[in-house]
Write an enzyme that holds these catalytic residues in place. Structure first.
Site, PDB file in Angstrom:
ATOM      1  N   GLY A   1       0.560  -1.435   0.295  1.00  0.00           N
ATOM      2  CA  GLY A   1       0.023   0.212  -0.192  1.00  0.00           C
ATOM      3  C   GLY A   1       0.707   1.304  -0.189  1.00  0.00           C
TER       4      GLY A   1
ATOM      5  N   CYS B   1       5.309  -6.120   1.305  1.00  0.00           N
ATOM      6  CA  CYS B   1       5.276  -4.776   1.673  1.00  0.00           C
ATOM      7  C   CYS B   1       4.383  -4.257   2.289  1.00  0.00           C
ATOM      8  CB  CYS B   1       5.040  -4.157   0.357  1.00  0.00           C
ATOM      9  SG  CYS B   1       6.219  -2.134  -0.071  1.00  0.00           S
ATOM     10  N   TYR B   2       3.591  -2.865   2.511  1.00  0.00           N
ATOM     11  CA  TYR B   2       2.820  -2.488   3.282  1.00  0.00           C
ATOM     12  C   TYR B   2       2.323  -3.392   4.114  1.00  0.00           C
ATOM     13  CZ  TYR B   2       0.088   0.740   5.945  1.00  0.00           C
ATOM     14  OH  TYR B   2      -0.862   0.900   7.011  1.00  0.00           O
TER      15      TYR B   2
ATOM     16  N   HIS C   1       7.659  -7.664  -3.362  1.00  0.00           N
ATOM     17  CA  HIS C   1       6.995  -7.581  -4.014  1.00  0.00           C
ATOM     18  C   HIS C   1       7.340  -9.327  -5.069  1.00  0.00           C
ATOM     19  CE1 HIS C   1       5.097  -4.329  -3.821  1.00  0.00           C
ATOM     20  NE2 HIS C   1       5.729  -3.541  -3.317  1.00  0.00           N
TER      21      HIS C   1
ATOM     22  N   GLU D   1       4.656 -10.789  -6.608  1.00  0.00           N
ATOM     23  CA  GLU D   1       3.911 -10.671  -7.919  1.00  0.00           C
ATOM     24  C   GLU D   1       3.947  -9.676  -8.867  1.00  0.00           C
ATOM     25  OE1 GLU D   1       3.671  -9.009  -5.395  1.00  0.00           O
ATOM     26  OE2 GLU D   1       2.600  -7.311  -5.297  1.00  0.00           O
TER      27      GLU D   1
ATOM     28  N   ASP E   1     -15.595 -10.590 -24.028  1.00  0.00           N
ATOM     29  CA  ASP E   1     -16.554 -11.047 -23.074  1.00  0.00           C
ATOM     30  C   ASP E   1     -17.896 -12.020 -23.340  1.00  0.00           C
ATOM     31  OD1 ASP E   1     -14.326 -10.305 -21.537  1.00  0.00           O
ATOM     32  OD2 ASP E   1     -15.169  -8.077 -20.803  1.00  0.00           O
TER      33      ASP E   1
ATOM     34  N   LYS F   1      -9.429 -11.035 -17.034  1.00  0.00           N
ATOM     35  CA  LYS F   1     -10.005 -11.350 -17.874  1.00  0.00           C
ATOM     36  C   LYS F   1      -8.790 -12.828 -18.696  1.00  0.00           C
ATOM     37  CE  LYS F   1     -10.532  -9.220 -22.421  1.00  0.00           C
ATOM     38  NZ  LYS F   1     -11.769  -8.296 -22.161  1.00  0.00           N
TER      39      LYS F   1
END
Ligand code: XMP
Length: 524
Positions: free
Chosen positions: A59, A86-87, A177, A179, A236, A380
């Protein structure tokens, strides 16, 4: 009785990091269902959610600055593995009795952490160089005192506690991070957390998602329920069509509106893909409404007026068509998970989120139909995997996005049929050449724009004044920012030659070298 694929799930607590969705995507890619919820969820929600593990996102704030978001206490009472990023790590350290300090030596970007023995989350990763791992940092604060029960998991010279672990409780914190792709083996770290540390078995696969979604739709609409879907030919709505076709067959009617602002051959492609076959059974109604759209666009030059006219005409046409279907009670929409999270975050409320960019806002209310949104839980990339698993063609599943108002926002100023025809031909040439040169999949979105100005050219001995076509190609991850694509000059040159040789209405082709921001992707 089918398995409940949501049973094994992780909770991702969002502290506002720009990467929170990436955390969830990586966990899902590891075959584990997870949901993102804001840090201020109630303790009752957390207990009820009953996750197998929790990830606390990064964050923008600093826990050293008074009141900033904290981890709901119920999370520490769950007795499941936790991973603070992290945060999330800082908040964890702070709340458990450690200490966090701002740092003068800010570590941003690439860093190397030395992994300590006993840090099973990072041990023996394939990309370790000795004990060192290449990671991505993006915060100034760092943990300077460990909470009780924790040991150092990894460190850098300026942040000796770059990762921490409480092996008894299986609580982890990482300053970097995992990710983002810049972190070596980042996806593997999150996979390891979800699968090995939290003990999830990997039920979240396209086949299982389909099986469950089919059962859910059948239960929702009942044995006789009829559903109508606005099929645009985009990813979609196409995946919704294929999924519903599997669930309820011909009780699904897809309405495809030809608004006269489609790409060349688009209508034929949709009709071909969705004609009844051994994989698909549904009713497809194509409505030829080009004249109605063009007449409602007559004289309009302002982009927002044009969008509104196209949206309103769509609703009229669709509503009229849906009323012809006897006893239809349900409207299917291609809402996907990012639409749900983003609308919830903006305080919109989650209950009835209408796909924000879809230009059909107001449709469910006006039609008094109940909503079916079988993709609400999917990112997605998951929608695409589900589409492929349902047998949709690869070209359809990996299509570039195409805006709801179609060529209407790619013809600057007033929309006219002859402009649209010219633009369609130019667009088809550009896309065909991108595919031939293997560049279609390397750019995120590519199209042509019609400029209704006349520019001079020479043909033989004569001068001619004809229109200008702009080529636009961008690279982007999220469409919020974008970089103009560095296409090879030879490719641009070839496209330009073809457009000017084959389309006499065009005397000049230009390439758009504007990035977003400050420019937008579309020209209107
Ligand atoms: P911009 O032009 O805002 O585009 O940078 C970002 C993405 O959104 C698409 N876009 C639209 N899609 N209706 C849509 O359904 C619209 O009115 C619209 N305007 C832009 C654009 O194609 C790009 O993918």
């Amino acid at each position: 009785m089918s398995i409940d694929i949501h049973h094994e799930r992780l909770l991702v607590i969002d502290f506002g990091s720009q990467y929170t969705q990436l955390i969830a995507r990586r966990i899902r890619e590891a075959g584990v269902y997870c949901e993102i919820h804001p840090f201020d969820v109630t303790d009752a929600f957390v207990t009820e959610f009953n996750p197998r593990g929790v990830v606390l996102s990064g964050g923008p704030e600093s826990v050293t600055e008074g009141w900033t978001p904290r981890i709901p206490e119920a999370i520490f009472l769950l007795d499941v593995p936790l991973l603070g990023i992290c945060y999330g790590m800082h908040a964890m350290a702070e709340q458990l009795g450690g200490r966090v300090a701002g740092s003068d030596e800010r570590e941003f970007g690439h860093a190397k952490v030395a992994v300590e023995e006993g840090m099973d989350l990072l041990a023996e990763l394939p990309g370790l160089d000795g004990s060192e791992l290449d990671v991505w940092m993006s915060h100034g604060d760092k943990v300077v005192e460990l909470p009780e029960g924790f040991a150092v998991g990894a460190g850098t010279t300026s942040a000796p506690i770059a990762a921490m672990v409480n092996p008894q409780r299986r609580w982890y914190g990482v300053q970097f991070h995992p990710e983002v792709t810049h972190t070596q083996d980042g996806a593997e770290i999150l996979r390891r957390f979800a699968r090995e540390i939290c003990g999830c078995t990997g039920l979240w696969t396209p086949e299982n998602i389909i099986e469950e979604a089919v059962a859910a739709v059948q239960a929702l609409v009942g044995p006789d329920g009829k559903v109508v879907l606005g099929l645009s030919g985009g990813v979609d709505s196409s995946v919704v069509a294929a999924l519903l076709s599997r669930a309820i067959g011909e009780r699904l009617t897809c309405v495809f509106v030809d608004n006269g602002l489609l790409r060349l051959g688009e209508r034929e492609e949709v009709e071909k893909t969705f004609r009844p076959s051994n994989v698909l059974s549904l009713n497809l109604v194509t409505v030829d409404a080009a004249d109605e759209f063009l007449s409602n666009l007559k004289g309009l030059t302002d982009p927002e007026d044009k969008r509104k006219a196209i949206g309103a005409t769509f609703i009229d046409v669709f509503d009229r068509e849906a009323h012809r279907i006897e006893d239809v009670a349900w409207l299917a929409q291609g809402t996907i998970y990012p639409d749900v999270i983003e609308s919830a975050a903006s305080g919109f409320g989650k209950a009835h989120v209408i796909k924000s960019h879809h230009n059909v806002g107001g449709l469910p209310e006006r039609m008094k139909l109940k909503l079916v949104e079988p993709l609400r839980e999917l990112f997605k990339d998951e929608v695409r995997k589900v589409g492929l698993a349902l047998g949709l063609p690869r070209e359809m599943v990996f299509r570039h996005p195409f805006p709801g108002p179609g060529l209407g926002v790619r013809i600057l100023g007033e929309v006219r049929k002859d402009y649209a025809d010219t633009l369609r031909r130019a667009d088809a040439i550009f896309i065909e050449e991108l595919r031939n040169a293997d560049y279609y999949d390397r750019v995120s979105q590519a199209f042509t724009v019609f400029l209704p100005v006349r520019s001079v050219g020479v043909v033989g001995d004569a001068r001619r004044y004809a229109y200008v076509i702009a080529l636009r190609a961008v690279e982007t991850i999220d469409f919020m920012t974008a970089r103009w694509a560095r296409l090879p000059y030879d490719l641009i040159g070839h496209v330009s030659d073809r457009i000017m040789n084959e389309i006499s209405e065009v005397s000049r082709v230009v390439y758009d070298v504007s990035s977003k921001p400050p420019a937008t992707i579309e020209w209107e």
